[in-house]
Design a protein around this motif. Sequence first.
Motif, short mmCIF file in Angstrom:
data_model
loop_
_atom_site.label_atom_id
_atom_site.label_comp_id
_atom_site.label_asym_id
_atom_site.label_seq_id
_atom_site.Cartn_x
_atom_site.Cartn_y
_atom_site.Cartn_z
N SER B 470 1.00 -1.13 -0.09
CA SER B 470 0.11 -0.05 0.19
C SER B 470 1.14 1.28 0.21
O SER B 470 2.04 1.26 0.27
CB SER B 470 -0.99 0.03 1.21
OG SER B 470 0.09 0.21 2.32
N GLN B 471 0.34 2.35 -0.44
CA GLN B 471 1.22 3.60 -0.45
C GLN B 471 1.89 3.84 1.12
O GLN B 471 2.92 4.05 1.31
CB GLN B 471 0.11 4.95 -0.82
CG GLN B 471 0.97 6.01 -0.99
CD GLN B 471 2.10 5.87 -2.00
OE1 GLN B 471 1.91 5.19 -2.99
NE2 GLN B 471 3.28 6.41 -1.72
N GLU B 472 0.73 3.40 2.10
CA GLU B 472 1.47 3.61 3.32
C GLU B 472 2.52 2.98 3.63
O GLU B 472 3.62 3.36 4.22
CB GLU B 472 0.31 3.11 4.38
CG GLU B 472 -0.67 4.48 4.87
CD GLU B 472 -1.87 3.95 5.71
OE1 GLU B 472 -1.60 2.99 6.54
OE2 GLU B 472 -2.80 4.80 5.72
N GLN B 473 2.43 1.66 3.04
CA GLN B 473 3.66 0.70 3.54
C GLN B 473 4.89 1.35 2.60
O GLN B 473 6.12 1.36 3.07
CB GLN B 473 3.56 -0.77 3.00
CG GLN B 473 2.54 -1.42 3.98
CD GLN B 473 1.87 -2.76 3.43
OE1 GLN B 473 1.49 -2.62 2.44
NE2 GLN B 473 1.89 -3.77 4.35
N ASP B 475 5.34 4.40 1.96
CA ASP B 475 5.92 5.53 2.61
C ASP B 475 6.91 5.04 3.62
O ASP B 475 7.81 5.75 4.18
CB ASP B 475 4.88 6.48 3.07
CG ASP B 475 4.05 7.13 1.96
OD1 ASP B 475 4.84 7.00 0.84
OD2 ASP B 475 3.11 7.83 2.02
N ALA B 476 6.24 4.08 4.53
CA ALA B 476 6.99 3.43 5.71
C ALA B 476 8.41 3.00 5.44
O ALA B 476 9.34 3.26 6.34
CB ALA B 476 6.29 2.39 6.23
#
Lengths: 496, 535, 165
Positions: B470-473, B475-476
Motif C-alpha cells: 500500500s502507499q502507506e507501506q 511511505d513507511a
Amino acid sequence: MSIQNWPFHTVLVANRGEIAVRVLRTVRKLGLKGAVVYHAADRNTAAVKMADVAIEITGATPVASYLDGAQIIAAAQACGAGAIHPGYGFLSENKSFCEAVEAAGIRFIGPTPQQIELMGDKVRARNFVQKAGFPVAPSAIEDDDPASFVERARAVGAPLLIKPSAGGGGKGMRIVRDLALLAQEIERGRSEGQRYFGDGRLYAERYIENPRHIEVQVLGDGQGAVVHVFERECSVQRRFQKIVEETPSPALDAALREKICETAAGIARSIGYRNAGTVEFIFGQGGEFYFLEMNTRLQVEHPVTEEITGIDLVHEQLRIAAGEALGYGQTDVKSSGHAIEFRIYAEDPARGYTPTTGPVLLLHPPQGEGVRWDSGILQGGEVTSAFDPMIAKLIIRGRDRSEAIARADVALRDTVLLGCKTNTAFLRRLIAHPAFVAGDVHTGFLDANPQIAAEPALREESLQALLAAAALSTRPMRDVADTVPDMQAAMGGWRN
Amino acid sequence: MKRIESKLNTASSEFAANAAHNRRLAEAFREKQRAVRHDRPQRDIDRLRQQNKLLVRERLELLLDPGTPFLELSSLAANEAYGGEVPGAAVVTGIGIVSGREVLINAGDGAVKGGAWYPLTVKKAVRALDIAIENRLPVVHLCDSAGGFLPLQAELFADKYYAGRIFRNQCILSKMGVQQVSVVLGHCTAGGAYVPGLSDYNVIVRGTGAIFLAGPPLVKAATGEEVSVEELGGCDMHTSVSGTADYPASSEEEAIAIARDIVAQFKRPQKTLIEYLPPEAPYYDPGELYGVLPRDIKQQFDMKEVIARLVDGSRFHEYQPNYGKTLICGYAHLWGYKIGILANNGVLFNDSSLKGAHFIELCNQNKTPILFLQNITGFMVGREYERRGITKDGAKMLMAVSCSEVPKFTVMCHGSFGAGNYGMSGRAFDSRFLFSWPQSQISVMGAEQAANTLADVKIRQLAREGKKLSQEQIDAIRDPVLGEFKRKQSAYWSTSEIWDDGMLDPVDTRNALGIALSAALNTPIADPRYGVFRL
Amino acid sequence: MQHAFKLGEAEHNLALSRSAKAYRLHLDGQLIDIDLKTGADGRAWLTVGERHLPVVIATRGDEVFVHLEGEAYALRYQHPLDRLAAQAHGGAEDSIRAPMPGSIVALSVQAGEAVSKGQTLLVMESMKMETTISAPRDGVIAAIRYEKGQTFDRDAVLLSLEPLS
C-alpha cells in the motif's frame, strides 16, 4: 655710548648656562673676545659652543668647580682675559673672589669688595639701610646676642620668616606660623645655612602676609652717578624662588613707582654703588614696603628691564667695569611696553616642583614677535641634577600687559623641549588664572592655589592621540603591525 | 579582463525571497557557531577560572596579532556527533597571524570534557596538521588536554589516521623544516606529551602546565611511587632538569607572549610567485550572494553571478565561452592572486568535461591555482552520452584534477552529487581547502532519488513474492530512508564529519579563499605531470 | 592586549595594527584609525580618527616624548615580556627609590640593620630642601647603594629592604 678702546680685550665669563650665553652675546657684540670656563658636565652647552675660548675646570662636584676662584683666575690669566664677569650665583657675590681677581690685575665686572661685603650679609645690610633712613621690617638678629635669639625671634611674633644671615636666593628660608615649632625650624635653618653657606647664623623677621616681591634695578658707576632702571615684580614664586617676573609691576601707580624706585636708587647712592644691582623690597597689600636685600650683581630676571628700556645691562656693566662714567641721568632712562619673563625649569610642578632630569632630545625654542629665548641648553645636551633646574628663560614683550600675556601663551605652547619635563604647561595654566590676568598676585599665590600646579585630567581624545603617537613611535609595536602581510592587514580582525 | 555583467534583478521578488531564505540560513549557522564557541557548562568555566586558566577563545585573542584575520577551520566539527556534547570536537584549529607570520593554530579546548580527545578531535587535529604540511605553515599548539577519551579509544588510537598520525605529522613537519611551538597550558599526558615533545620550541606555565607519560595516579598504580604533578612533570622540573620544556612562564599571558616572541624568530617563507595584481573589492556586493542562491536544491542558477561576487573587480576572463557551457572556466584575481575558476552551470556533458580537463591543464601549465565552485548533479547519463564516452571524458577530468600540481580550492556552493563531486575536486581529491555553504548538499545522488530507488528495490523484491504494498507501506519504507539521507547529505553533517574544512557564510568566502591562497603559496608548485588520459 | 604605556602612574593597555592604508589603535575596545607622517626634527602630523594634529616626538629607549597641543608628555613603553614577567613576580616593593634627583645628606642606617616602619633611613637633599626617607615597613636593610654626598637621579634605588628573618 660704546667705547672704542676697551682696557680689556677678552672677558672671561665665570659662569655657565643661560647667563654665560647672555653675557657672551654682549661681549662678542662689542667686538671683545669671550672666554668661558666649564666643567666637563657642561661640555655640550651653548656657552661652550659660542665662546671664543673655553677652558675646562675641575672640582669635586660640578658646582664646586665653578666655585673654585683660584682655578678660574688661572684660566683668565691663561687666556689673557682682562676682566671676569661672574654672572649670578656662584662667585658673583663673593668678596674674597672679587679681591683675588683684582689682586691678579683683572677687572671684576661687579661692585667693590666692600659693597659685596656690606650687602652680602643680610644683617649688616639691613642695619645699614635702616640707619640710612630707609624702611626695614621688624626683626631679630642672631648675631646681636645668640643666647637670646630664640626669645627675641619669638618676641617679633608670628608669622616669622627665618633666613640664614649669609644666604640668598631663598635657600634655607622657613616660615614659622606656630611659635611652638620655632626652635625646631631654627635648628633646620641653621643646618641648611651651615651646609650651603658654611655659616649657620640666622635672622628672623616679621613675615608679611600675602606680600608682593618688588625689586628695582639700579646702575651705579662707582663715581657718584646712580640711576634706577625701574622696578620688576617677582611675586609669583614657589619655595621662595621666582618663576615669573615682569615690569612694570601691576601693583604700582606712578607715585608709588617713583617712591619705591627712588628709595632703591637712594640706597645704592648711599654706598656709592658701582655696577648693576638690584634692591629687593617686600611690598605689603597696603602699599607699605620694606628693604629686603640688595643683590650686587646681574639678576636672573634682568632681561625684562632690558626689553622695556632698550638698555643692555651687560653692556652697562662692562662700561662701568672699564671705568666709564654712566654718562646719563635718571630722566634719560625711559621705558615703554610691558615685559614678562618666565623661568623654564626642569621640574614637575605637580610633584611639589621636584627637579627633573633627562636628555634634551629635541629643542624647538619659540619664535615670534616680542619673543626672547635666553638659554644655555642645546638639543643633544642633558639636564642633570648637578646644577640649578632653571634651564632657560622666556622673555615676552608686548605693547601692554595683556598683549604680553597673549603672546606668552602662544610662545609657551610652541616651546618644545622633549626628554626632560619642564614647567611650560604649568606656566600656561598660571597665566590663564584670573588672578594673574588681573595682576593680583603675591608670593604665596601658588601655595594658595595648588590647583595650578596640579596636572589637569587628560582629556580622552588627548590620551588617544598620545597613545597613538607613542605606539607609532615604538619599534616593537610598529614591527608587530608592519610584519603583517598586506592582505591580512587589509582584512583586519575578520573572523569566519 | 572585463567585468561580468550581472543579469541579476535585485529588485525581483525571487531575489528578495532567496535573500531572506539564505540570510536565515546564515543566521542559523552563526548561532550554531556562537553556541559551539561560547556555550560551556558553568562548572567547567568555574573550574578553569579557579585554576587561573583562560578559555581557548581568550588564549587565541592573546596569541593572534591584533586586528588580523583568523580563518577558523571546521568550527562545527562533531556538531552532529556524540549527542552534540563535544562542540567543535574540543579543539580549535585555524590559520592566523602571529608576529606577522601565517601560522596554523591547534588549540585544545579545556572547557570541553577537559579537552579530552574524541575520534573527531583526532580527525580535526590530523587534518589541521595535514594542512600545515601541505601549505608549509608553522604550527602553534596550545595544549590543554586530559588525553584520549577512553570509552572511544578503539576509534581514535591505532589506525593510520588516528592519534598516532598527529605525532607522525609533527615529525614530518619538522623534517620539512616547518617550525612548531607548543604552549603547555594544562596537562599533556601520555601521547599528548609528545605534542610539546615534538615541537621545536615549547613554553610551559608554572602551576598549571605539566608534561608526563603518565600522571601521578597512574604512576602510583604502576610502581607505587607517590609524586606530585609539579615534581613529576611541572614547569620548573622540565625547564631546569629534564630539558623537555624550554621556557618557563608564570602565567598563561606570559606563556603566550613568549610563544609570540618565539614565532617572531621564525624565518618568513619565500612565497611562490604567481600572477598578482593589487587587490580590488568585487564590483558587485558579496551580500547579494544570498539572493543568488535558490531556495530549492534542485533549482539551477547562473554561477557567474557567484563569481562576480567573489573576485576582484568582478572581472573575469572566460575560457571557451561558447563550448561546454555547463562548466564555466576562466581566470580572475582574488585578493590580488590570479586564479583559474571551474564553476558548474549544469550537468557535466562530454564537452564540458573535456573543457574542464583542458582548462585544468592550462592552469597547471601556467601555474595558476584553481578554484572549484560546485553545483553539480553529476555527469550526464544515458545511452547517447555513454556512446559519446561520457565515462572516459569524465575520467580525463578526474585525471587532470587528481594530478594537478597547482593548489586547488573547492567551495560546495549548492549541490554536489554523484561523480560530479569527484570531477570538481571533492574531498578525496586533495584540495588544499574545501569549504561548504550552509544550504549545500553532498551525496551520491539526490535524497528523493535515493529513497525512491531503495523503495523501488523493496517493492520489486516484494512483487516477486507476489506482494503488493500500500502507499502507506511504501511511505513507511521510503520516509526513514529519506530522513536519514537528508540528514547525511546536509552540509551540517559533512562539516561535522570533517568532510570539509568548515562551513562558511557565503559572504565570508572571499576572505577565506584569500587566506587559503596565501597559505598555499608557501609551497612551491611543481611542473605538471599526469597519468594516462583515456583519449 | 599585552603592550602597554605608562603615562604618569596610569598604565594603558593597547595594541597597534596595520590597516589597508595606515594603522589602527586598539584601545579600550575601540578601533581608531591612526597614522603618523614624520617630518624634520621630530615634527610630525598625527591622524587620530578624523583629527589631524601637529605633534613633536622624540624617543629614547622605551621612552616616548610627545609634544601635543602645547604640552610635553612622557610615556614609557612596557614590552609584554617585561610587563608580564613583572606581574608574575609582583608583591611588595623592596627597593626604596629616590622620589626626586638629589644627593645624600645623611645616612641613618647601615646594611644589615633591622629597621621599623617609619624609622628615618636617610636624609636627602634636592632643590635646596632636605627630605627624610623613612622605612615603608619593618625589615632589614639589605643594601645601601649611595654614600653620603653622592648624587642620584629620580627613581634611583637608594637602598633595598628585605624581610625581618
